[in-house]
Design a protein around this motif. Structure first.
Motif, mmCIF file in Angstrom:
data_model
loop_
_atom_site.group_PDB
_atom_site.id
_atom_site.type_symbol
_atom_site.label_atom_id
_atom_site.label_comp_id
_atom_site.label_asym_id
_atom_site.label_seq_id
_atom_site.Cartn_x
_atom_site.Cartn_y
_atom_site.Cartn_z
ATOM 1 N N TYR A 1 7.519 4.316 -2.903
ATOM 2 C CA TYR A 1 8.800 3.713 -3.683
ATOM 3 C C TYR A 1 9.683 2.831 -2.485
ATOM 4 N N ASP B 1 11.042 -2.559 -5.473
ATOM 5 C CA ASP B 1 9.812 -2.495 -6.291
ATOM 6 C C ASP B 1 9.599 -2.642 -7.412
ATOM 7 N N ARG B 2 8.760 -2.847 -8.245
ATOM 8 C CA ARG B 2 9.056 -3.955 -9.578
ATOM 9 C C ARG B 2 8.263 -2.170 -10.197
ATOM 10 N N SER C 1 4.462 -1.241 -10.977
ATOM 11 C CA SER C 1 4.094 -1.712 -10.573
ATOM 12 C C SER C 1 3.734 0.139 -9.870
ATOM 13 N N ILE C 2 4.297 0.994 -10.499
ATOM 14 C CA ILE C 2 4.405 2.454 -10.515
ATOM 15 C C ILE C 2 2.998 2.989 -10.631
ATOM 16 N N HIS C 3 2.597 3.906 -9.568
ATOM 17 C CA HIS C 3 1.573 4.987 -10.648
ATOM 18 C C HIS C 3 1.879 6.257 -11.002
ATOM 19 N N THR D 1 2.398 9.770 -9.732
ATOM 20 C CA THR D 1 4.067 10.373 -9.711
ATOM 21 C C THR D 1 3.902 11.302 -10.151
ATOM 22 N N VAL E 1 4.134 4.022 -5.733
ATOM 23 C CA VAL E 1 3.431 2.382 -5.641
ATOM 24 C C VAL E 1 2.210 2.411 -6.064
ATOM 25 N N ARG E 2 1.444 1.114 -6.653
ATOM 26 C CA ARG E 2 0.363 0.426 -5.750
ATOM 27 C C ARG E 2 0.385 -0.655 -5.647
ATOM 28 N N GLN E 3 -0.106 -1.075 -4.526
ATOM 29 C CA GLN E 3 0.085 -2.309 -4.089
ATOM 30 C C GLN E 3 -1.162 -3.087 -3.710
#
Length: 369
Positions: free
Chosen positions: A200, A204-205, A208-210, A214, A222-224
């Motif tokens: 992260y 970042d939004r 979008s956090i995995h 985490t 964070v997942r793109q």
């Protein structure tokens, strides 16, 4: 104009000598009358020049080999007439950079419109820029020429003569919307596919956090999101020539690109055409969805300047941040030897089509997609 000034000077000198040698006032009256008439004519010409309106018109497009007729219209909205206007109409082919000019003389009576037609013949295909860079107005005696600065221009398109193109399409060319491919080089906004995982960074939004990774790693991951690959075809015109090339070579490259595009349209394949725009320092592209959109696309394509450049269009493409997320990229180039193009697992297929002497007008090209 210098000749008329000399003649007018001789005219004045003769009457001056006659007045000096004679004993009557008639030569003096003629002398003064000539001066007054010349001054009045100069003043009227300067005044009338402010009331000129100029325009150029030409056909939107012509077939290759036809003459291009350019109509020059002069409207004098003032009361005073202009005996002589001298102009040059210039034609520049934006594709081949060939230039030519035609001289023109016309009169402009007061409160009237006058038009004159000049023609340009034997033109190569390309987008023509037609301009009237300079117009001069002259008084009745031809003593003074006043330059009227006008930025008048119009455009006309000389359509290309198409090469025969034998096209063979494969499964990769046909869009399969139930089985999308995703870019391996660029992230996107498609939540159904993950492009990459990273730590992260501020900005970042949160969505979008995995969360599972985490919690497992102890670091915020964070997942793109993925970027779907465009299944359409890209025709890439390499307008960066390896060395100075002839107008015939430039025309051949433009015609070959138009020919491949027309063949794709006939096969019902949508595609894009791209090239490096030196005026904007960016890669320009136009979509072609069918034959009805091909001619507007050609109006932009056939204005691409082809100049010597050490960098290829692919290098310019990379510098400008262009994305090559296409199923197939067809590179049309004047370079006799093209450097190998690396291809990733999900990157586009590349086909290099060399132009110039390698392409026969009668045999055309074979293209497998």
């Amino acid at each position: 104009m210098a000749r008329y000034r000399v003649l007018f000077g001789l005219w004045l000198a003769i009457w001056l000598v006659l007045w000096a040698l004679g004993k009557n006032a008639m030569p003096l009256c003629v002398l003064l009358g000539s001066l007054v008439a010349a001054i009045a004519e100069l003043a009227c010409t300067a005044l009338a020049a402010k009331h000129l309106r100029l325009s150029l018109s030409a056909p939107l497009s012509v077939q290759k080999g036809e003459e291009v007729s350019v109509c020059v219209q002069v409207e004098n909205t003032g009361l005073f007439s202009l005996a002589t206007l001298s102009a040059q109409v210039c034609c520049r082919n934006l594709l081949t950079d060939e230039r030519s000019c035609r001289a023109l003389r016309i009169s402009a009576p007061g409160r009237q419109r006058q038009s004159e037609v000049v023609t340009f013949a034997g033109l190569r295909c390309g987008k023509l820029e037609l301009t009237l860079p300079e117009l001069r107005v002259y008084d009745l005696f031809g003593l003074y020429g006043r330059r009227v600065a006008e930025n008048v221009r119009t455009f006309s398109l000389v359509l290309p003569k198409l090469y025969p193109v034998q096209l063979q399409t494969g499964e990769r060319t046909i869009p399969d919307f139930d089985s999308d491919e995703y870019s391996m080089r660029h992230p996107g906004d498609d939540p159904s596919e993950t492009f990459a995982l990273r730590e992260y960074v501020p900005g970042d939004r949160v969505r979008s956090i995995h969360w599972k990774l985490t919690e497992k790693t102890g670091d915020v991951i964070v997942r793109q999101l993925g970027l779907p690959v465009d299944h359409s075809i890209l025709l890439l015109l390499d307008n960066s020539a390896p060395e100075a090339c002839t107008p015939a070579d430039k025309e051949s490259l433009g015609e070959l690109t138009a020919s491949v595009s027309a063949a794709l349209c006939a096969a019902g394949l949508t595609h894009h055409i791209a090239w490096y725009d030196r005026n904007q320092d960016a890669v320009s592209s136009v979509p072609v969805e069918g034959e009805d959109t091909l001619t507007p696309a050609l109006a932009e394509l056939l204005a691409a300047r082809i100049v010597p450049d050490e960098q290829t269009v692919l290098e310019h493409f990379a510098q400008c941040g262009g994305s090559l997320d296409y199923a197939h990229v067809v590179l049309l180039t004047l370079r006799p030897e093209q450097e190998p193009i690396p291809e990733g697992e999900s990157g586009p297929l590349f086909t290099v089509v060399p132009c110039g002497a390698a392409v026969s007008r009668e045999e055309g090209v074979y293209l497998a997609l």
